[in-house]
Design an enzyme around this catalytic site. Structure first.
Site, short mmCIF file in Angstrom:
data_model
loop_
_atom_site.label_atom_id
_atom_site.label_comp_id
_atom_site.label_asym_id
_atom_site.label_seq_id
_atom_site.Cartn_x
_atom_site.Cartn_y
_atom_site.Cartn_z
N PHE A 30 -6.76 4.69 7.81
CA PHE A 30 -5.38 4.87 8.26
C PHE A 30 -4.59 3.57 8.15
O PHE A 30 -5.16 2.49 8.35
CB PHE A 30 -5.35 5.34 9.72
CG PHE A 30 -6.03 6.66 9.92
CD1 PHE A 30 -5.33 7.86 9.76
CD2 PHE A 30 -7.37 6.71 10.24
CE1 PHE A 30 -5.97 9.08 9.91
CE2 PHE A 30 -8.02 7.93 10.39
CZ PHE A 30 -7.31 9.12 10.23
N GLY A 31 -3.29 3.71 7.88
CA GLY A 31 -2.40 2.57 7.97
C GLY A 31 -2.07 2.31 9.43
O GLY A 31 -2.39 3.12 10.31
N MET A 70 -8.22 8.70 -0.48
CA MET A 70 -9.11 9.09 0.63
C MET A 70 -9.51 10.54 0.46
O MET A 70 -8.66 11.40 0.16
CB MET A 70 -8.40 8.91 1.97
CG MET A 70 -7.86 7.52 2.20
SD MET A 70 -7.27 7.32 3.89
CE MET A 70 -6.37 5.77 3.73
N MET A 128 -12.20 -5.47 4.22
CA MET A 128 -11.32 -4.65 5.07
C MET A 128 -11.17 -5.31 6.43
O MET A 128 -12.15 -5.70 7.07
CB MET A 128 -11.91 -3.24 5.25
CG MET A 128 -11.93 -2.37 4.01
SD MET A 128 -10.30 -2.05 3.30
CE MET A 128 -9.48 -1.15 4.63
N ASP A 145 -7.29 -6.22 3.40
CA ASP A 145 -6.53 -4.98 3.55
C ASP A 145 -6.64 -4.46 4.97
O ASP A 145 -7.74 -4.22 5.47
CB ASP A 145 -7.12 -3.97 2.54
CG ASP A 145 -6.40 -2.63 2.52
OD1 ASP A 145 -5.41 -2.45 3.23
OD2 ASP A 145 -6.87 -1.75 1.77
N HIS A 173 -0.88 -1.08 -4.58
CA HIS A 173 -2.20 -0.70 -4.06
C HIS A 173 -2.17 0.79 -3.71
O HIS A 173 -1.33 1.23 -2.92
CB HIS A 173 -2.47 -1.56 -2.82
CG HIS A 173 -3.79 -1.33 -2.15
ND1 HIS A 173 -4.95 -1.99 -2.52
CD2 HIS A 173 -4.15 -0.52 -1.13
CE1 HIS A 173 -5.94 -1.60 -1.75
NE2 HIS A 173 -5.48 -0.70 -0.88
N SER A 196 2.32 -0.89 6.51
CA SER A 196 3.37 -0.82 7.53
C SER A 196 4.34 -1.99 7.46
O SER A 196 5.55 -1.81 7.63
CB SER A 196 2.77 -0.83 8.94
OG SER A 196 1.59 -0.09 8.98
N HIS A 254 -7.87 1.80 -4.58
CA HIS A 254 -8.88 1.61 -3.54
C HIS A 254 -9.49 2.98 -3.23
O HIS A 254 -8.84 3.81 -2.61
CB HIS A 254 -8.17 1.00 -2.31
CG HIS A 254 -9.03 0.79 -1.12
ND1 HIS A 254 -8.51 0.43 0.11
CD2 HIS A 254 -10.37 0.88 -0.94
CE1 HIS A 254 -9.49 0.31 0.99
NE2 HIS A 254 -10.63 0.58 0.37
N MET A 269 -11.62 5.33 -1.28
CA MET A 269 -12.33 5.56 -0.03
C MET A 269 -12.89 6.97 -0.11
O MET A 269 -12.35 7.93 0.44
CB MET A 269 -11.36 5.40 1.15
CG MET A 269 -11.01 3.94 1.41
SD MET A 269 -9.51 3.73 2.37
CE MET A 269 -8.31 3.75 1.06
N SER A 320 0.86 -1.18 0.00
CA SER A 320 0.00 0.00 0.00
C SER A 320 0.90 1.23 0.00
O SER A 320 1.65 1.46 0.94
CB SER A 320 -0.89 -0.01 1.25
OG SER A 320 -1.28 1.31 1.54
C1 DX5 Z 1 -6.44 1.64 5.14
C2 DX5 Z 1 -5.88 1.37 3.76
C3 DX5 Z 1 -4.82 0.34 3.74
C4 DX5 Z 1 -3.63 0.65 4.60
C5 DX5 Z 1 -2.91 -0.60 4.97
O1 DX5 Z 1 -7.57 2.42 5.05
O2 DX5 Z 1 -6.90 0.96 2.89
O3 DX5 Z 1 -4.45 -0.01 2.41
O4 DX5 Z 1 -2.76 1.55 4.01
O5 DX5 Z 1 -1.91 -0.28 5.89
P1 DX5 Z 1 -1.45 -1.31 7.02
O6 DX5 Z 1 -0.90 -2.51 6.32
O7 DX5 Z 1 -0.41 -0.55 7.77
O8 DX5 Z 1 -2.66 -1.63 7.84
ZN ZN Z 2 -6.37 0.06 0.86
#
Ligand code: DX5
Ligand code: ZN
Length: 228
Positions: A154-155, A48, A148, A184, A44, A207, A77, A79, A19
């Site tokens: 957020f990551g 957002m 999801m 994801d 990916h 991450s 993706h 959002m 991502s």
């Molecule tokens: C969250 C995103 C993910 C995110 C994944 O809303 O859609 O793609 O970046 O990050 P990690 O692997 O750190 O959860």
């Molecule tokens: Zn994503």
């Protein structure tokens, strides 16, 4: 590439999709080279809008920049609210797969059909609180379902085990047997095997890749757990 990339992806699964949310955009070309060297086949990209989710990232100009730097598959993706308004632009920017959220549209079916008409793969995503029943009617219109494992936004969030059973539920529905299953959020060496055991084919990782110095080693260590 576009929609016909999907058959290849099914054959190559399980695959890790970095991502790009956490990559260093000041060194985008280097980051993409490093990911390519690490064996990545699909990137990916998390879009957002600050409305559908309480976070803001980037739009089609970044998809276009990534497209000009690589021939890897680009998995976008979305959002965002009103994704239907921007599908054409995301396609034109070079997206191979475009995923919309079920929670963001009244009826996902015409939007998925439009994505496919354009020539991209069409994905439908659900956040953890959303039941599989919310996408039951959309599945025959989609190429991919994105389950999801954290709330979109957020990551770096913690993986939610409760979503795993959704993969089996999707497979059992009309249109569910052929669909690509993507997961994801919170995927790392500790959580990846439960995802693949449950049937996930495409594993998005932010991450777990970008917080490591060696992307190749990070990806290898996750795939190693799958085959353990
Ligand atoms: C969250 C995103 C993910 C995110 C994944 O809303 O859609 O793609 O970046 O990050 P990690 O692997 O750190 O959860
Ligand atoms: Zn994503």
């Amino acid at each position: 590439m576009r929609r016909n990339c999907l058959a290849n992806l099914a054959d190559q699964s399980p695959a890790i999709l970095p991502s790009m949310l956490l990559c260093d955009f000041g060194r985008l070309a280097d980051e993409i080279d490093r990911l390519k060297d690490a064996g990545t086949q699909v990137l990916h990209l998390d879009v957002m809008d600050g409305v559908f989710v309480p976070n803001f990232t980037y739009g089609m100009t970044i998809v276009d920049a990534v497209r000009r730097l690589t021939d890897m598959v680009i998995d976008v993706h979305l959002m965002m609210v009103n994704p239907e308004k921007y599908i054409q632009q995301f396609y034109a920017a070079g997206s191979d797969i475009i995923t919309i959220h079920a929670e963001a549209v009244e009826d996902a079916r015409p939007v998925l059909d439009r994505i496919k008409e354009l020539g991209a793969g069409a994905g439908i995503a659900i956040n953890p609180p959303t039941p599989v029943s919310a996408i039951a009617e959309s599945l025959p219109h989609a190429d991919m379902a994105l389950v999801m494992s954290v709330n979109a936004g957020f990551g770096g969030q913690k993986f939610d085990d409760a979503v795993l059973e959704k993969l089996t539920e999707i497979r059992a529905l009309p249109g569910g047997s052929e669909i690509l299953l993507e997961m994801d959020g919170g995927i790392n060496p500790e959580t990846i095997k439960k995802c693949t055991d449950a049937g996930a084919q495409l594993l998005v990782a932010g991450s777990a890749v970008f917080k490591q110095d060696d992307y190749g080693a990070a990806i290898k260590s996750m795939l190693g757990r799958v085959n353990a």
